[in-house]
Motif scaffolding. Structure first.
Motif, mmCIF file in Angstrom:
data_model
loop_
_atom_site.group_PDB
_atom_site.id
_atom_site.type_symbol
_atom_site.label_atom_id
_atom_site.label_comp_id
_atom_site.label_asym_id
_atom_site.label_seq_id
_atom_site.Cartn_x
_atom_site.Cartn_y
_atom_site.Cartn_z
ATOM 1 N N ALA A 75 0.834 -1.206 0.000
ATOM 2 C CA ALA A 75 0.000 0.000 0.000
ATOM 3 C C ALA A 75 0.866 1.252 0.000
ATOM 4 O O ALA A 75 0.581 2.226 -0.705
ATOM 5 C CB ALA A 75 -0.933 -0.007 1.210
ATOM 6 N N ASN A 76 1.934 1.239 0.783
ATOM 7 C CA ASN A 76 2.857 2.377 0.830
ATOM 8 C C ASN A 76 3.527 2.610 -0.513
ATOM 9 O O ASN A 76 3.669 3.754 -0.960
ATOM 10 C CB ASN A 76 3.930 2.135 1.899
ATOM 11 C CG ASN A 76 3.802 3.088 3.047
ATOM 12 O OD1 ASN A 76 3.221 4.154 2.917
ATOM 13 N ND2 ASN A 76 4.348 2.712 4.171
ATOM 14 N N LEU A 77 3.972 1.527 -1.173
ATOM 15 C CA LEU A 77 4.593 1.664 -2.497
ATOM 16 C C LEU A 77 3.613 2.258 -3.505
ATOM 17 O O LEU A 77 3.978 3.133 -4.302
ATOM 18 C CB LEU A 77 5.091 0.301 -2.990
ATOM 19 C CG LEU A 77 6.305 -0.285 -2.285
ATOM 20 C CD1 LEU A 77 6.602 -1.689 -2.815
ATOM 21 C CD2 LEU A 77 7.521 0.618 -2.468
ATOM 22 N N LEU A 78 2.367 1.805 -3.473
ATOM 23 C CA LEU A 78 1.357 2.336 -4.380
ATOM 24 C C LEU A 78 1.118 3.820 -4.125
ATOM 25 O O LEU A 78 0.963 4.612 -5.062
ATOM 26 C CB LEU A 78 0.054 1.548 -4.229
ATOM 27 C CG LEU A 78 0.112 0.080 -4.662
ATOM 28 C CD1 LEU A 78 -1.152 -0.653 -4.223
ATOM 29 C CD2 LEU A 78 0.320 -0.042 -6.160
ATOM 30 N N ALA A 79 1.101 4.214 -2.860
ATOM 31 C CA ALA A 79 0.887 5.627 -2.508
ATOM 32 C C ALA A 79 2.059 6.491 -2.965
ATOM 33 O O ALA A 79 1.861 7.633 -3.400
ATOM 34 C CB ALA A 79 0.676 5.763 -1.009
ATOM 35 N N LYS A 80 3.263 5.971 -2.880
ATOM 36 C CA LYS A 80 4.438 6.746 -3.287
ATOM 37 C C LYS A 80 4.490 6.964 -4.792
ATOM 38 O O LYS A 80 5.095 7.924 -5.266
ATOM 39 C CB LYS A 80 5.710 6.060 -2.804
ATOM 40 C CG LYS A 80 5.905 6.172 -1.311
ATOM 41 C CD LYS A 80 7.130 5.415 -0.838
ATOM 42 C CE LYS A 80 7.254 5.522 0.677
ATOM 43 N NZ LYS A 80 8.341 4.702 1.199
ATOM 44 N N LYS A 81 3.842 6.086 -5.555
ATOM 45 C CA LYS A 81 3.848 6.192 -7.018
ATOM 46 C C LYS A 81 2.854 7.208 -7.550
ATOM 47 O O LYS A 81 2.953 7.625 -8.693
ATOM 48 C CB LYS A 81 3.550 4.830 -7.647
ATOM 49 C CG LYS A 81 4.658 3.829 -7.484
ATOM 50 C CD LYS A 81 4.265 2.507 -8.137
ATOM 51 C CE LYS A 81 5.343 1.465 -7.965
ATOM 52 N NZ LYS A 81 4.946 0.170 -8.533
ATOM 53 N N SER A 82 1.849 7.574 -6.744
ATOM 54 C CA SER A 82 0.785 8.451 -7.246
ATOM 55 C C SER A 82 0.295 9.399 -6.170
ATOM 56 O O SER A 82 0.040 8.980 -5.040
ATOM 57 C CB SER A 82 -0.387 7.603 -7.752
ATOM 58 O OG SER A 82 -1.484 8.438 -8.075
ATOM 59 N N GLY A 83 0.139 10.650 -6.539
ATOM 60 C CA GLY A 83 -0.384 11.643 -5.603
ATOM 61 C C GLY A 83 -1.861 11.482 -5.323
ATOM 62 O O GLY A 83 -2.397 12.122 -4.422
ATOM 63 N N SER A 84 -2.552 10.617 -6.080
ATOM 64 C CA SER A 84 -3.979 10.413 -5.840
ATOM 65 C C SER A 84 -4.254 9.111 -5.082
ATOM 66 O O SER A 84 -5.384 8.653 -5.023
ATOM 67 C CB SER A 84 -4.744 10.420 -7.167
ATOM 68 O OG SER A 84 -4.290 9.380 -7.996
ATOM 69 N N VAL A 85 -3.197 8.547 -4.505
ATOM 70 C CA VAL A 85 -3.338 7.317 -3.723
ATOM 71 C C VAL A 85 -2.771 7.572 -2.337
ATOM 72 O O VAL A 85 -1.724 8.190 -2.185
ATOM 73 C CB VAL A 85 -2.572 6.137 -4.388
ATOM 74 C CG1 VAL A 85 -2.670 4.881 -3.532
ATOM 75 C CG2 VAL A 85 -3.121 5.887 -5.783
ATOM 76 N N ARG A 86 -3.467 7.074 -1.334
ATOM 77 C CA ARG A 86 -2.986 7.197 0.038
ATOM 78 C C ARG A 86 -2.975 5.844 0.720
ATOM 79 O O ARG A 86 -3.790 4.978 0.420
ATOM 80 C CB ARG A 86 -3.881 8.142 0.831
ATOM 81 C CG ARG A 86 -3.838 9.528 0.263
ATOM 82 C CD ARG A 86 -4.049 10.516 1.326
ATOM 83 N NE ARG A 86 -5.056 11.456 0.855
ATOM 84 C CZ ARG A 86 -5.747 12.224 1.624
ATOM 85 N NH1 ARG A 86 -5.594 12.174 2.915
ATOM 86 N NH2 ARG A 86 -6.615 13.059 1.132
#
Length: 199
Positions: free
Chosen positions: A64-75
């Motif tokens: 989840a953290n990796l996904l959030a770091k890839k996109s500003g629209s994901v937390r």
């Protein structure tokens, strides 16, 4: 609680999708990819995904953290431990960009507008105080014909709308029993499946 905040300033409404996760390391990346593709087709909205790790014992939080770091629209949100599905949903709603207030299902509680309001409410109120048959808010937008009091059709579309779907407990005509999670999940899966087939 790490926050990856995106400020939406395009003049469009914000659609936030909260994804409660518990030991979902094997499927989280695929689920995220499918949701991202579906949300990308909604040009009328600024969309955000909020993955809430509800006390997973696997690599869910790391993914989840990796996904959030890839996109500003994901937390990615991580409560201190596993509090259950509904608490995970609430934690995600608290982090949503477009959230203005939460309306709890208890008399006299009033709207919750700040994290302090939510914390105080959770400390004060127990599930037994909730004015529901179970902990799921059901039947506020039931599927039925308008003349029978229905708000939406069998595809989850509110009557009079073409590009909006409801796929939660609100579409049920009423409370199906003490533990309705399976019913709610089945309805949500069917509505999302119908939407993706028609897209």
């Amino acid at each position: 609680m790490p926050r990856n905040i995106r400020v939406f300033d395009h003049g469009r409404p914000t659609l936030g999708v909260v994804v409660p996760c518990h030991n979902e390391a094997e499927v989280l990346a695929r689920t995220h990819a499918r949701l991202t593709r579906a949300l990308a087709s909604l040009a009328a909205f600024d969309c955000e995904l909020i993955h809430v790790d509800d006390g997973s014992a696997d690599d869910t939080w790391h993914i989840a953290n990796l996904l959030a770091k890839k996109s500003g629209s994901v937390r990615a949100v991580k409560p201190s431990r596993n509090f259950g599905h509904q608490a995970a949903c609430l934690a995600g709603l608290r982090e949503a960009v477009g959230a203005v207030e939460l309306l709890p299902p208890t008399s006299g509680a009033g709207p919750l507008r700040t994290p302090a309001d939510v914390d105080a409410y959770c400390d004060r109120v127990r599930p037994g105080d909730w004015e529901l048959v179970s902990v799921h808010g059901m039947g506020s937008c039931p599927m039925s014909l308008p003349e029978r009091g229905g708000v939406g059709d069998e595809a989850g579309r509110p009557h009079g709308f073409t590009n909006l779907r409801l796929c939660d407990a609100s579409v049920l005509p009423g409370a199906p029993g003490i533990s309705p999670q399976g019913t709610i999940m089945s309805f949500a899966r069917e509505i999302v499946g119908r939407h993706l087939e028609s897209a």
